[in-house]
Write an enzyme that holds these catalytic residues in place. Sequence first.
Site, PDB file in Angstrom:
ATOM      1  N   HIS A 199     -14.292   5.725   4.871  1.00 30.69           N
ATOM      2  CA  HIS A 199     -15.746   5.573   4.882  1.00 30.69           C
ATOM      3  C   HIS A 199     -16.334   5.577   3.476  1.00 30.69           C
ATOM      4  O   HIS A 199     -17.167   4.752   3.121  1.00 30.69           O
ATOM      5  CB  HIS A 199     -16.366   6.706   5.701  1.00 30.69           C
ATOM      6  CG  HIS A 199     -17.843   6.591   5.862  1.00 30.69           C
ATOM      7  ND1 HIS A 199     -18.746   7.222   5.034  1.00 30.69           N
ATOM      8  CD2 HIS A 199     -18.583   5.887   6.752  1.00 30.69           C
ATOM      9  CE1 HIS A 199     -19.973   6.919   5.419  1.00 30.69           C
ATOM     10  NE2 HIS A 199     -19.905   6.109   6.450  1.00 30.69           N
ATOM     11  N   CYS A 254       0.804  -1.217   0.000  1.00 26.86           N
ATOM     12  CA  CYS A 254       0.000   0.000   0.000  1.00 26.86           C
ATOM     13  C   CYS A 254       0.834   1.263   0.000  1.00 26.86           C
ATOM     14  O   CYS A 254       0.308   2.359  -0.148  1.00 26.86           O
ATOM     15  CB  CYS A 254      -0.906   0.017   1.229  1.00 26.86           C
ATOM     16  SG  CYS A 254      -1.994  -1.407   1.293  1.00 26.86           S
ATOM     17  N   ASN A 296     -10.476   0.940   1.653  1.00 24.13           N
ATOM     18  CA  ASN A 296      -9.024   0.941   1.566  1.00 24.13           C
ATOM     19  C   ASN A 296      -8.644   0.704   0.106  1.00 24.13           C
ATOM     20  O   ASN A 296      -8.702  -0.422  -0.377  1.00 24.13           O
ATOM     21  CB  ASN A 296      -8.453  -0.171   2.473  1.00 24.13           C
ATOM     22  CG  ASN A 296      -6.939  -0.256   2.392  1.00 24.13           C
ATOM     23  OD1 ASN A 296      -6.304   0.415   1.588  1.00 24.13           O
ATOM     24  ND2 ASN A 296      -6.367  -1.089   3.246  1.00 24.13           N
ATOM     25  N   HIS A 300      -2.489   6.882   5.429  1.00 24.55           N
ATOM     26  CA  HIS A 300      -3.049   5.819   4.598  1.00 24.55           C
ATOM     27  C   HIS A 300      -4.263   5.202   5.299  1.00 24.55           C
ATOM     28  O   HIS A 300      -4.179   4.767   6.446  1.00 24.55           O
ATOM     29  CB  HIS A 300      -1.965   4.777   4.367  1.00 24.55           C
ATOM     30  CG  HIS A 300      -2.488   3.487   3.811  1.00 24.55           C
ATOM     31  ND1 HIS A 300      -3.272   3.415   2.671  1.00 24.55           N
ATOM     32  CD2 HIS A 300      -2.377   2.216   4.240  1.00 24.55           C
ATOM     33  CE1 HIS A 300      -3.582   2.166   2.435  1.00 24.55           C
ATOM     34  NE2 HIS A 300      -3.051   1.415   3.368  1.00 24.55           N
ATOM     35  N   HIS A 321      -1.621  19.767   7.263  1.00 28.72           N
ATOM     36  CA  HIS A 321      -2.556  18.692   6.925  1.00 28.72           C
ATOM     37  C   HIS A 321      -1.848  17.340   6.995  1.00 28.72           C
ATOM     38  O   HIS A 321      -0.665  17.236   6.707  1.00 28.72           O
ATOM     39  CB  HIS A 321      -3.107  18.879   5.509  1.00 28.72           C
ATOM     40  CG  HIS A 321      -3.684  20.231   5.287  1.00 28.72           C
ATOM     41  ND1 HIS A 321      -4.891  20.629   5.830  1.00 28.72           N
ATOM     42  CD2 HIS A 321      -3.220  21.289   4.603  1.00 28.72           C
ATOM     43  CE1 HIS A 321      -5.127  21.876   5.481  1.00 28.72           C
ATOM     44  NE2 HIS A 321      -4.136  22.306   4.737  1.00 28.72           N
ATOM     45  N   HIS A 323      12.421   0.706   5.550  1.00 30.87           N
ATOM     46  CA  HIS A 323      12.088  -0.694   5.266  1.00 30.87           C
ATOM     47  C   HIS A 323      12.480  -1.546   6.463  1.00 30.87           C
ATOM     48  O   HIS A 323      13.641  -1.631   6.808  1.00 30.87           O
ATOM     49  CB  HIS A 323      12.873  -1.161   4.040  1.00 30.87           C
ATOM     50  CG  HIS A 323      12.263  -2.334   3.359  1.00 30.87           C
ATOM     51  ND1 HIS A 323      12.022  -3.531   3.998  1.00 30.87           N
ATOM     52  CD2 HIS A 323      11.823  -2.508   2.102  1.00 30.87           C
ATOM     53  CE1 HIS A 323      11.463  -4.373   3.156  1.00 30.87           C
ATOM     54  NE2 HIS A 323      11.339  -3.783   1.994  1.00 30.87           N
TER      55      HIS A 323
END
Lengths: 498, 449
Positions: A421, A225, A425, A392, A388, A304
């Site tokens: 919502h 992702c 995802n 994710h 802001h 990572h």
Amino acid sequence: MPPYPPPGAAKKLLKYVKLVYQYIVNNFLTLLLIPIALAVALQILRTPHEILLNKIWSLLHMDLIMLLSCLFLIIIVATVYFMSKPRSIYLVDYTCYKPPVTCRVPFSTFMEHSRLILKDNPKSVEFQMRILERSGLGEETCLPPAIHFIPPTPTMEAARSEAEEVIFSSIDSLMTKTGIKPKDIDILIVNCSLFSPTPSLSAMVVNKYKLRSNIKSFNLSGMGCSAGLISIDLARDLLQVHPDSNTLVVSTEIITPNYYRGSERAMLLPNCLFRMGAAAILLSNKRRDNRRAKYKLSHLVRTHKGSDDKAYKCVYEQEDPQGKVGINLSKDLMVIAGEALKSNITTIGPLVLPASEQLLFLLTLIGRKIFNPKWKPYIPDFKQAFEHFCIHAGGRAVIDELQKSLQLSAEHVEASRMTLHRFGNTSSSSLWYEMAYIEAKGRMKKGDRVWQIAFGSGFKCNSAVWKCNKTLKKCPEDSPWMDCIERYPVFIPEVVKL
Amino acid sequence: MELIMLAICIWTLLFSFYHFCKKRDQCCYLLHYECHKPSDDRKLNTELSGSIVARNLNLGHLEYKFMLRAIVNSGIGEDSYGPRNIIDGRENSHSLEDGILEMDEFFKDTLSQLFVKTKVSPKEIDLLVVNVSLLSCAPSLASRIINMYQMRDDVKSYNLSGMGCSASIISINIVSNFFKSHRNSMALVVTSESIAPNWYSGNDKSMMLTNCLFRSGGCTMLLTNKPAMKNRSKLQLKCLVRTHLGASDEAYTCGMQKEDSQGILGFYLDKNLPKTAKRAFTQNIAIIAKTCLSYTELLRYFVMKYSKKKATLNFKAGIDHFCMHPGGTAVIEEIRKGLGLNHEDVEPSKMSLHRFGNTSASSLWYVLGYMEAQKRMKKGDKLWMIGFGSGFKCNSCVWEVIRDLEDANVWEDVIKNEKEEVNPFMDRFSWINQDTYDPPPGSLFQKKM
């Protein structure tokens, strides 16, 4: 008269002290200059006019050699500085895919499908229902047409057609918005984690839009992702080397071939969360794009945690005992995400935090090491560095965890919660839906800094910092939030009873 | 006046020195590469190939004939390697684990050797690029390597997939771009192909060719831009040109993964593939010739062309070794004719195809390994690597040899035994090329036919 001031007053006092402290430390150099400037001004005012004029005249009558060498030194330093400065990367514009209403999967549809497909496993059906109730997803999230079949028909043909639909729609609207022609695209990067046909999705885009034959195309796969930010990183490296270039980055996740058809509970979780989505982003390093670009890339940090076995195994694609392939999410996911975030913050903190926060962090660190290890570690206030936050939308738990650890308010994580919502995802493209939400709400102003944080399998934590280049007053017309932004923000209950 | 001239000279000198230092730090050196030689129990000899073909119940007698003909004429020998599941008889019931096992064996074999031979620790790697076209898993293979070798947490990794047989040159492209903006770095490129989960069990002729041609193999390479490591390196990258013919529908569909009419997944190869390869190749040559051929040759070519005589570029005027993707005998022959080369020039590609088969993206490195094992690479030589891949792409790069190379690597047994290039399939199955349909008595196929 009470012996101590009331608690409310103490808090206010602390707040003012903190503000003064921040002001002093952040503007330290400027504040230091004031007494120096005053001293110089006083000295100038004291000396009589003639001596002053004489001094200035003698300065101008310096040796020609000295003057020329100073001039050339300045030119050399300026050339070296401008040549070694990395090129600025501008985000000209981006679009997010809005799935058609026909692909909607309200809770009732999802549960009906679930009951029919998993009719031999009522416990798994109940598990899915409990997940869905607490997921934070709404009734308007979408799944691709092939998954609406009972049972789903995930052929390669269907996966390709989902890819064509989401990718081509996003690119079409991006081209209309920015006015860019296919022949102008120099670099193309496509990232899709779990679907990687041959020829690649990038070749599919080259074929559809008849891009140039000397295009540099890359197809990233399996990167989870956070792959959207990995693509931006690759684009940044390429744009440093190729002057005057446009890069098209497409981030998506193709759901069709990855819908788990077994009954293992840990592997049913992604079915409840992952939904259809895509984003197309146009990046450029042309100086003239500074005028029309929406954002400028300030920093991008990749972490990572793959060297740790637990982190590596926490999001793992494997076969269940029946041989059906699915993604296994481990229970330690939140802990590992927290650790990865800490590593990422350690690198990005010094780059973005104001001096006041860094100093406090340093002092607490020194204190813990030298004086007393029991002191609580100081968590820097990232609200000082960013206006802001785009976290994710991996799931409700991820957003809750990050809100707690970064000490953010509900408004800061509103974009993430509302994206989860409305769209679910959508994997690597979710960050762009969140950005679009903030723009649609009219909150994005010139100079605002946005922090995008993404997590992905591996385990990776990548974050990017963008600076807004121009104020966006109203919701862009092709925004995926156009028809529903007035309804948001909505209250998302802890549990939606099904 | 003289002062101004002096100042300008000093400025130019300083500027050139700065530019030279910058360019020196941006060079891409290939420190070392390791090709994968799977264990001998994975060899796919004629006997085994024949039995694998015979046990496919979906094939009718025409398809058997086609498949055997393809194997006989493929140019592949007795010693190429296949994945374990196919050798164990599970080609139709492959799992994700089979694919990952194939990759694990390759990683463990080559990466450990690479790190030991170069005395570089995995913690020194700044960039990792992995390309495996037909396998995409989560976490990615790049993450798998980071986990296996405990690399740093700020390592940049990229996992390319679906980019076809020319993907190793695309990975080198990412590395060389990275080196231009990051000084003193080390990069690791891992290139391979996943054969295990991609066996085609249907009966569409255009999809059966991949079963005959593709074999297991892989290569890992260590690259650097540290000037101090130039003397230890083998090759220096001179230029890299990528050509993408995806805009043409014919080129895009000539190599495609799709389902056949019965819904079985396979890799479709179009009849026009050699023609498309030639077109892509011509476009690629047009750009690379300008950068790597000598000026005298280019001048000669233009003079000949404009005086309306027949003009062909003599590539040997600038290139000493030709490293061609051994996609198949047809492709090699097409390129050989296109470039005007003789059979000795394409011998390394043919030998690589014979010994290891078409290992997809890593095959170019086996060809390079052969040339090195034969001690043909001398300091100052120029080497041209040409790769083709689905999309349709033609990517090529020119390397300069930094020092005389003598490492026999995976070709040691071939060099020692001086085996001759013999087509073993011809002996056993040469009857397939005759017009009669009758297989010899006692052969596997008598019953089926």
